[in-house]
Structure formats: structure tokens, C-alpha cells
Scaffold this motif. Structure first.
Motif, short mmCIF file in Angstrom:
data_model
loop_
_atom_site.label_atom_id
_atom_site.label_comp_id
_atom_site.label_asym_id
_atom_site.label_seq_id
_atom_site.Cartn_x
_atom_site.Cartn_y
_atom_site.Cartn_z
N VAL A 40 38.47 29.60 43.14
CA VAL A 40 37.58 29.17 42.06
C VAL A 40 38.36 28.37 41.02
O VAL A 40 39.56 28.19 41.17
N ASN A 41 37.64 27.91 39.98
CA ASN A 41 38.29 27.00 39.04
C ASN A 41 39.10 27.68 37.94
O ASN A 41 39.74 27.01 37.13
N SER A 42 39.08 29.01 37.88
CA SER A 42 39.98 29.73 36.96
C SER A 42 40.01 31.20 37.32
O SER A 42 39.12 31.70 38.02
N GLY A 43 41.01 31.88 36.81
CA GLY A 43 41.07 33.33 36.99
C GLY A 43 39.88 34.01 36.32
O GLY A 43 39.31 34.96 36.84
N THR A 44 39.51 33.48 35.17
CA THR A 44 38.38 34.04 34.43
C THR A 44 37.09 33.94 35.24
O THR A 44 36.31 34.89 35.31
N SER A 45 36.85 32.77 35.87
CA SER A 45 35.66 32.61 36.73
C SER A 45 35.69 33.64 37.85
O SER A 45 34.66 34.22 38.22
N GLY A 46 36.88 33.85 38.41
CA GLY A 46 37.02 34.81 39.50
C GLY A 46 36.62 36.21 39.06
O GLY A 46 35.86 36.91 39.75
N LEU A 47 37.12 36.62 37.89
CA LEU A 47 36.77 37.94 37.38
C LEU A 47 35.27 38.05 37.13
O LEU A 47 34.64 39.06 37.45
N HIS A 48 34.69 37.00 36.57
CA HIS A 48 33.25 37.02 36.30
C HIS A 48 32.45 37.22 37.59
O HIS A 48 31.55 38.04 37.66
N LEU A 49 32.82 36.46 38.61
CA LEU A 49 32.07 36.57 39.87
C LEU A 49 32.22 37.95 40.50
O LEU A 49 31.25 38.50 41.05
N THR B 210 41.86 48.10 30.11
CA THR B 210 42.95 48.22 29.15
C THR B 210 42.79 47.27 27.96
O THR B 210 42.36 46.13 28.14
N PRO B 211 43.14 47.73 26.75
CA PRO B 211 43.10 46.83 25.59
C PRO B 211 44.35 45.96 25.49
O PRO B 211 44.41 45.07 24.65
N PHE B 212 45.36 46.25 26.32
CA PHE B 212 46.61 45.47 26.26
C PHE B 212 46.63 44.50 27.43
O PHE B 212 47.16 44.78 28.51
N SER B 213 46.01 43.34 27.21
CA SER B 213 45.89 42.34 28.27
C SER B 213 45.47 41.02 27.65
O SER B 213 45.19 40.93 26.45
N PHE B 214 45.42 40.00 28.49
CA PHE B 214 44.81 38.74 28.08
C PHE B 214 43.30 38.96 27.99
O PHE B 214 42.72 39.68 28.80
N ILE B 215 42.68 38.33 27.02
CA ILE B 215 41.30 38.68 26.66
C ILE B 215 40.29 38.53 27.81
O ILE B 215 39.28 39.23 27.85
N ALA B 216 40.57 37.65 28.75
CA ALA B 216 39.61 37.41 29.84
C ALA B 216 39.33 38.66 30.65
O ALA B 216 38.24 38.80 31.22
N SER B 217 40.30 39.59 30.71
CA SER B 217 40.08 40.77 31.55
C SER B 217 39.04 41.72 30.95
O SER B 217 38.48 42.54 31.66
N ALA B 218 38.77 41.59 29.67
CA ALA B 218 37.67 42.37 29.07
C ALA B 218 36.42 41.50 28.89
O ALA B 218 35.29 41.97 29.05
N ASN B 219 36.62 40.22 28.58
CA ASN B 219 35.47 39.32 28.40
C ASN B 219 34.57 39.27 29.64
O ASN B 219 33.36 39.16 29.53
N CYS B 220 35.17 39.35 30.82
CA CYS B 220 34.37 39.23 32.04
C CYS B 220 33.35 40.37 32.13
O CYS B 220 32.33 40.24 32.81
N ILE B 221 33.60 41.47 31.44
CA ILE B 221 32.65 42.59 31.40
C ILE B 221 31.51 42.23 30.43
O ILE B 221 30.33 42.45 30.72
N LEU B 222 31.88 41.61 29.31
CA LEU B 222 30.87 41.18 28.32
C LEU B 222 29.94 40.12 28.90
O LEU B 222 28.77 40.06 28.55
N PHE B 223 30.47 39.25 29.77
CA PHE B 223 29.65 38.17 30.34
C PHE B 223 28.36 38.73 30.95
O PHE B 223 27.34 38.07 30.97
N GLU B 224 28.45 39.94 31.50
CA GLU B 224 27.28 40.53 32.15
C GLU B 224 26.58 41.57 31.27
O GLU B 224 25.76 42.36 31.74
N GLY B 225 26.94 41.58 29.99
CA GLY B 225 26.27 42.47 29.05
C GLY B 225 26.70 43.92 29.16
O GLY B 225 26.09 44.81 28.56
N ALA B 226 27.73 44.19 29.94
CA ALA B 226 28.22 45.55 30.07
C ALA B 226 29.26 45.83 28.97
O ALA B 226 29.65 44.93 28.24
N LYS B 227 29.66 47.09 28.89
CA LYS B 227 30.55 47.49 27.79
C LYS B 227 31.95 47.83 28.32
O LYS B 227 32.09 48.67 29.20
N PRO B 228 32.97 47.18 27.76
CA PRO B 228 34.34 47.58 28.13
C PRO B 228 34.68 48.89 27.42
O PRO B 228 34.50 49.00 26.22
#
Ligand SMILES: *Cc1c(COP(=O)(O)O)cnc(C)c1O
Length: 380
Positions: free
Chosen positions: A59-68, A84-102
Motif C-alpha cells: 500500500v501507499n503508506s504504513g498508516t494506510s496498511g494499519l487502517h486497512l 501502547t502510548p509510546f509509539s508513532f501516532i499512526a499506531s493509535a490513529n488507525c483505531i480512531l479512523f474507524e471510530g473505535a477507542k484506543p
């Protein structure tokens, strides 16, 4: 003092592209397959051969991969995902993309990965998945994670964006859990410019991700037929051919990075005030960044002034990471505050990421270490 001064700033990271790779990119530009062409398939095949999973979806980014992956697992509004709260933000944002809660779990102060002993107390009826990150190229504790996921029937995601080539107990990072991701932004171990790849042994996840990266088209469906909601997360063949060529050099690249890390370790291991990176005996590290930590007597202000001093001396550096829960919009959305995850916060205040890339020279490492030493001495 500045006997090692070199006549340019030393960057924090730098991609390593050789002529053969430039030629490979140019050769794709001369074909009529700039996207969804043979290089995409070849890249995915090479990833599969390397990691040993059944499927790879580039895919076109790691973030897109996590989202899918999150979408393919049907994580939805009302669901919770432990991470984990100690990471690059995309690893938690991908949960928000689908309206779920990290739901964050604090980290192990040595490995800096999610603390498996604290996961179970955070599992609720709403928990759908665990998303663990192989932070800085050090795999998380995957046998424990798989045990917990199995016990509670949770999905398990391996964010291995920083750990291509790393191993946990002899098994390649990225291949753990139900699906994993690598990322290929220019500061990662290998780059495609922008890019990422989903790796999985689950045929259903692979099929859904393949469809969703391409506007929801099913395989063999015509261009204007769409089976489900999809995105344009495609990666071009131009990017893929660069990835193929870089993968061919991966062993050499990882060795170079290991050497650079060891040179730093040697010079910094006895330096008062500094803790060099801890590497668990269960893992083979794939160095993403080189991050030292200041001893506990140092404050965040001390750390920030050290970063400032290094930069003044032409050494680029950074404070990997700012805790995700303390990012302003996470505070606003969830009411997180200082003190919620004390280990993450303590670590975050004392990290110094030093210049780190394949071709960092020994004399540059000397320059960085000499200056760091001097700055620490001046602060005492
Ligand atoms: C880099 C990174 C990502 C995202 O990758 P991009 O390709 O930049 O979207 C996700 N998770 C972690 C832990 C990363 O370091």
C-alpha cells in the motif's frame, strides 16, 4: 572543542539509494505500467519470501496498511483496541479512523514495548483487538501477546513499521498475530519513498485489504464495479521497484545499521548520565533509530537543552516519542492527562535520538559522542 567538526550538519536520518536503484526506477518510467503493474506483484512476492507469511498487500503508506487491517478486522465504533502510548501516532490513529477507542497500556521500562503484564486488567467486553508495536526495531513480547489474544479471543496486530528484519525467538517480526505492517518512509530501514505493506496468513484479511486499497474493487471486477467501501491506498510500480531493489540489499543494510549501533554503544556505554539501548536476549534487533536515555536525575528541561546544544553543534537529534495520550487532540477527545502512563512519560522526557543511518561514518559518530560527552560534563 570542535576538533571533529565536519563542515555540514549531521542529519538525524538519511536514505541510502544507490545508482542501481535509480536505474531501476527509471526503467519502470519507460514502461506503460506505472501502477498495478508487474513490479507490485514482484514486490509483494519478495516480501512474502522474506517474512514467510502467505500474503502481502503493498500500500501507499504504513498508516494506510494499519487502517486497512483495522477495517478488515471489523473494528467499529464502540469497540476498544489495546495499544501502547509510546509509539508513532499512526499506531493509535488507525483505531480512531474507524471510530473505535484506543485503550493504552503502559510500557516495559527496558524494552519500551507494551507491558504484557498490564494488558489483562484493561480487557473489557468491548475489547476487540490488541495492537502491539515493535518499537525502535525491537520486537514486542509476541509469545505472551499471542497467549493473551488467544485466551480472550482477540484479534492481534503487529505494527512492525519500525522493525523490518527483526526477529523474536527466531521468527521474523511483522509475521505475528493476525496481520502486521511494515513501512517504507525514507527514515525506515528500507524505503520506497512512501509506502507500506500488510503481511498476513489470513486469506480473508488479505482479500479485503487488497480490495479496499483499490477503491473496493474485487479481484477480476471491472474498473467501475465496486463491491465495498474502498480507498485509493495503491502504491505505484515506481515505488515498488525501488522497494524490490532495496530489499535485495536488506541483509547488507541491516548489518551496516548494526555496526553503527555497536559503534555508538562502545563509545557511550560507560558515559555517566547515559543509558544505551537495552536489547532483550529474545530478539534480533533491526535498528530503526538509535535512542539513548538520560539517567533518572535528569529532567525534561535538561534533555531539551541537550537537544538544543547538539543542534547548535551541527548534530540533528530528536526526542522520540511524545506520548500519544498527551498529544493535544487525544487529551481533548479522551481527557488524558499527565500522570496517566507514568513509565511512558518518564521515558519520553529523557530520550535523545542521535543521528542514525546506514552510511554514518565513524568520524561522525566520534563527533556526536565527543560533543554529547562535553555537553553532559558542562551540565554537571
Ligand atoms: C512509521 C510508522 C508508521 C507509519 O508509517 P508511514 O509509512 O509513515 O505511514 C506506523 N507505525 C509506526 C510505529 C511507525 O514508526
Amino acid at each position: 572543542m570542535n576538533k571533529y567538526r565536519l563542515n555540514y550538519p549531521i542529519p538525524l536520518s538519511q536514505p541510502d539509494i544507490i545508482n542501481r536503484e535509480i536505474d531501476a526506477v527509471v526503467s519502470v518510467l519507460k514502461t506503460s505500467y506505472l501502477s498495478l503493474g508487474p513490479k507490485l506483484q514482484e514486490f509483494e512476492k519478495k516480501i512474502i519470501d522474506y517474512v514467510g507469511t502467505k500474503y502481502a498487500v503493498a500500500v501507499n503508506s504504513g498508516t494506510s496498511g494499519l487502517h486497512l487491517i483495522v477495517r478488515a478486522m471489523e473494528v467499529r465504533e464502540g469497540d476498544e483496541v489495546i495499544t501502547t502510548p509510546f509509539s508513532f501516532i499512526a499506531s493509535a490513529n488507525c483505531i480512531l479512523f474507524e471510530g473505535a477507542k484506543p485503550v493504552f497500556v503502559d510500557i516495559d521500562p527496558k524494552t519500551l514495548n507494551i507491558d504484557c503484564e498490564r494488558i489483562e486488567e484493561k480487557i473489557s467486553d468491548k475489547t476487540k483487538a490488541i495492537l502491539a508495536v515493535d518499537v525502535f526495531g525491537q520486537p514486542a513480547e509476541w509469545d505472551r501477546l499471542e497467549e493473551i489474544a488467544k485466551k480472550y479471543s482477540l484479534k492481534l496486530i503487529d505494527d512492525s513499521a519500525e522493525a523490518l528484519g527483526a526477529e523474536y525467538k527466531g521468527v521474523k517480526a511483522g509475521s505475528f498475530g493476525d496481520a502486521g505492517v511494515f513501512a517504507f518512509y525514507p527514515n525506515k530501514q528500507i524505503t520506497t519513498g512512501e509506502g507500506g505493506v500488510i503481511i498476513t496468513n489470513d486469506e480473508k484479511i488479505a482479500k479485503l485489504c487488497r480490495s479496499m486499497r483499490n477503491q473496493g474493487r474485487d479481484e477480476g471486477e471491472s474498473w467501475l464495479q465496486h463491491e465495498r467501501l474502498g480507498y485509493n491506498y495503491r502504491i505505484s510500480d515506481i515505488n515498488c521497484v525501488l522497494g524490490i531493489a532495496q530489499l535485495e540489499r536488506l541483509d547488507e543494510i541491516l548489518e551496516k545499521r548494526e555496526k553503527v549501533a555497536q559503534m555508538y554503544n562502545q563509545r557511550l556505554k560507560d558515559l555517566e548520565g547515559i543509558k544505551i539501548p537495552y536489547v532483550s536476549s529474545c530478539v534480533k534487533m533491526s535498528w530503526f533509530v538509535y535512542v539513548v536515555r538520560l539517567r533518572d536525575s535528569y529532567t525534561q528541561e535538561d534533555r531539551d537543552s541537550i537537544l538544543g546544544e547538539l543542534k547548535k553543534r551541527g548534530i540533528d537529534c530528536s526526542n522520540y516519542f511524545t506520548p500519544i495520550h498527551l498529544q493535544s487532540f487525544y487529551r481533548r477527545m479522551f481527557g488524558f492527562k499527565e500522570g496517566d502512563f507514568p513509565i511512558t512519560e518518564k521515558v519520553s522526557k529523557t530520550t535523545v535520538a542521535l543521528p542514525f543511518y546506514n552510511n554514518l561514518l565513524e568520524k561522525q559518530i566520534d563527533y556526536v559522542c565527543e560533543n554529547l560527552k562535553e555537553i553532559l560534563e558542562e551540565m554537571r
